[in-house]
Write a protein that holds these residues in place. Sequence first.
Motif, mmCIF file in Angstrom:
data_model
loop_
_atom_site.group_PDB
_atom_site.id
_atom_site.type_symbol
_atom_site.label_atom_id
_atom_site.label_comp_id
_atom_site.label_asym_id
_atom_site.label_seq_id
_atom_site.Cartn_x
_atom_site.Cartn_y
_atom_site.Cartn_z
ATOM 1 N N LEU A 1 -11.154 0.402 1.161
ATOM 2 C CA LEU A 1 -12.140 -0.172 1.901
ATOM 3 C C LEU A 1 -13.449 0.427 1.250
ATOM 4 N N ALA A 2 -13.251 1.625 1.114
ATOM 5 C CA ALA A 2 -14.721 2.588 0.773
ATOM 6 C C ALA A 2 -14.858 2.521 -0.682
ATOM 7 N N GLY A 3 -13.779 1.554 -1.542
ATOM 8 C CA GLY A 3 -14.333 1.561 -2.988
ATOM 9 C C GLY A 3 -14.007 2.808 -3.588
ATOM 10 N N ALA A 4 -12.701 3.553 -3.044
ATOM 11 C CA ALA A 4 -12.505 4.822 -3.638
ATOM 12 C C ALA A 4 -11.036 4.878 -4.366
ATOM 13 N N GLY A 5 -10.434 3.531 -4.302
ATOM 14 C CA GLY A 5 -9.145 3.483 -4.573
ATOM 15 C C GLY A 5 -8.565 2.128 -4.648
ATOM 16 N N ALA A 6 -7.358 1.940 -5.059
ATOM 17 C CA ALA A 6 -6.816 0.537 -5.611
ATOM 18 C C ALA A 6 -5.984 0.093 -4.572
ATOM 19 N N GLY A 7 -5.454 0.583 -3.533
ATOM 20 C CA GLY A 7 -4.598 0.183 -2.556
ATOM 21 C C GLY A 7 -3.323 0.778 -2.741
ATOM 22 N N GLY A 8 -2.350 0.496 -1.982
ATOM 23 C CA GLY A 8 -1.100 1.204 -2.047
ATOM 24 C C GLY A 8 0.114 0.239 -2.675
ATOM 25 N N ARG A 9 1.200 0.221 -2.157
ATOM 26 C CA ARG A 9 2.249 -0.513 -2.403
ATOM 27 C C ARG A 9 2.592 -1.445 -1.365
ATOM 28 N N GLY A 10 1.886 -2.585 -1.632
ATOM 29 C CA GLY A 10 1.773 -3.540 -0.443
ATOM 30 C C GLY A 10 1.332 -3.021 0.845
ATOM 31 N N VAL A 11 2.159 -2.877 1.792
ATOM 32 C CA VAL A 11 1.593 -2.236 2.941
ATOM 33 C C VAL A 11 1.790 -0.947 3.149
ATOM 34 N N ASP A 12 2.526 -0.317 2.150
ATOM 35 C CA ASP A 12 2.912 1.218 2.152
ATOM 36 C C ASP A 12 1.613 1.977 1.547
ATOM 37 N N ALA A 13 1.350 3.146 2.063
ATOM 38 C CA ALA A 13 0.356 4.012 1.351
ATOM 39 C C ALA A 13 0.770 4.669 0.402
ATOM 40 N N THR A 14 0.094 5.036 -0.782
ATOM 41 C CA THR A 14 0.535 5.785 -1.930
ATOM 42 C C THR A 14 -0.355 7.069 -1.739
ATOM 43 N N SER A 15 -1.310 7.120 -0.835
ATOM 44 C CA SER A 15 -2.331 8.457 -0.759
ATOM 45 C C SER A 15 -1.826 8.943 0.493
ATOM 46 N N THR A 16 -2.377 10.306 0.685
ATOM 47 C CA THR A 16 -2.182 11.150 1.988
ATOM 48 C C THR A 16 -3.430 11.046 2.735
ATOM 49 N N VAL A 17 -3.114 11.032 3.837
ATOM 50 C CA VAL A 17 -4.222 11.234 4.952
ATOM 51 C C VAL A 17 -5.643 12.105 4.571
ATOM 52 N N ILE B 1 -5.168 -4.080 1.409
ATOM 53 C CA ILE B 1 -6.115 -4.316 0.762
ATOM 54 C C ILE B 1 -6.170 -3.653 -0.443
ATOM 55 N N GLY B 2 -6.884 -3.933 -1.450
ATOM 56 C CA GLY B 2 -6.907 -3.009 -2.769
ATOM 57 C C GLY B 2 -6.457 -3.986 -4.219
ATOM 58 N N ALA B 3 -4.912 -4.234 -4.123
ATOM 59 C CA ALA B 3 -4.599 -5.135 -5.561
ATOM 60 C C ALA B 3 -4.641 -6.309 -5.109
ATOM 61 N N LEU B 4 -4.732 -6.894 -3.851
ATOM 62 C CA LEU B 4 -4.630 -8.166 -3.775
ATOM 63 C C LEU B 4 -6.156 -8.732 -3.516
ATOM 64 N N PRO B 5 -6.389 -9.712 -4.230
ATOM 65 C CA PRO B 5 -7.994 -10.041 -4.395
ATOM 66 C C PRO B 5 -8.305 -10.952 -3.047
ATOM 67 N N VAL B 6 -7.614 -11.775 -2.514
ATOM 68 C CA VAL B 6 -8.074 -12.585 -1.502
ATOM 69 C C VAL B 6 -8.504 -11.926 -0.145
ATOM 70 N N GLY C 1 -6.246 1.704 9.388
ATOM 71 C CA GLY C 1 -5.485 1.585 8.292
ATOM 72 C C GLY C 1 -4.673 2.883 7.711
ATOM 73 N N ASN C 2 -3.703 2.542 6.827
ATOM 74 C CA ASN C 2 -3.340 3.824 6.158
ATOM 75 C C ASN C 2 -4.112 4.377 5.179
ATOM 76 N N ALA C 3 -3.744 5.455 4.390
ATOM 77 C CA ALA C 3 -4.640 6.378 3.491
ATOM 78 C C ALA C 3 -5.053 5.530 2.586
ATOM 79 N N SER C 4 -4.275 4.620 1.829
ATOM 80 C CA SER C 4 -4.620 3.942 0.713
ATOM 81 C C SER C 4 -5.540 2.548 1.069
ATOM 82 N N GLU C 5 -5.127 2.053 2.317
ATOM 83 C CA GLU C 5 -6.219 1.156 2.808
ATOM 84 C C GLU C 5 -7.587 1.446 3.024
ATOM 85 N N ILE C 6 -7.727 2.791 3.696
ATOM 86 C CA ILE C 6 -9.069 3.372 4.044
ATOM 87 C C ILE C 6 -9.788 3.457 2.478
ATOM 88 N N LEU C 7 -9.298 4.108 1.643
ATOM 89 C CA LEU C 7 -9.548 4.681 0.343
ATOM 90 C C LEU C 7 -10.023 3.293 -0.267
#
Length: 272
Positions: free
Chosen positions: A138-154, A107-112, A130-136
């Motif tokens: 979901l909390a409205g604090a990030g734009a998601g990662g690179r597909g299923v891969d996190a770009t943020s750290t825990v 989630i983040g970059a993909l709207p559906v 979820g990974n760190a990017s997905e959690i961010l």
Amino acid sequence: MTDFAVPENTVVTATAELLTRVRRQTPLVQCITNDVVVNFTANVLLAVGAAPAMVDIPEESGGFAQAAGGVLINLGTPHAERRAAMEVAAVSAQQAGTPWVLDPVAIGALPVRTELAHRLYDVGPTIVRGNASEILALAGAGAGGRGVDATSTVGDAVRAAGEIAQKTGGVVAVSGPVDLITDGRRSVRLANGHVWLTRVTGGGCALGAVMAAFAAVESDTFAATTAAVLVYTVAAEQAAAVAGGPGSFAVAFLDALASVTGDDVERRARVS
């Protein structure tokens, strides 16, 4: 909020007891998950001692969620009918008191899937994994990662995880080299696992199903989630020790899940 780390001996003792309980009770886990991981997820549940049920059409998902011991909702391939089944199952599980896991994949970059994840989040999942990017995201604090891969750290996601846990009244598990589990009051970090889990299709997604299985036999969701992650990652280490690469690891991992013991957890657990 008051957040304190749970002692290692408490985690290890609870994990061993809950593993025994899962194998004794064989909880039924409904999985509404993505196309590429269905078979592996079912085999992981069977190996750890649970029973999988891939009930993912709207007309059946709600009633089954009320009867199941736990439910996994994974957003990996959210086709229209499956999206409807997810929403029906989440509401039914919530009403019935069935523990359910939300895995907000990519989630983040993909709207559906992002919009769907937030609707499900508002229902109140028992566990969010979820990974760190997905959690961010979901909390409205990030734009998601690179597909299923996190770009943020825990570490980046600690605050977001606590906020999600407080809103849902549940537990958040953030995956990474050192996994974080928190309910907004208690937290634990687990440093077990192996990189080959990230090179097997379903290595992360199937963990959500195992969390649902452990939550089905334990009302303390924090303890159940922690135990699920620890059993899963210790088994991964055992499998990696006898495998030659990701292909043989996948087979060895199922064997390890079926044979891992409380003593194995005690010897290998790296808890902080």
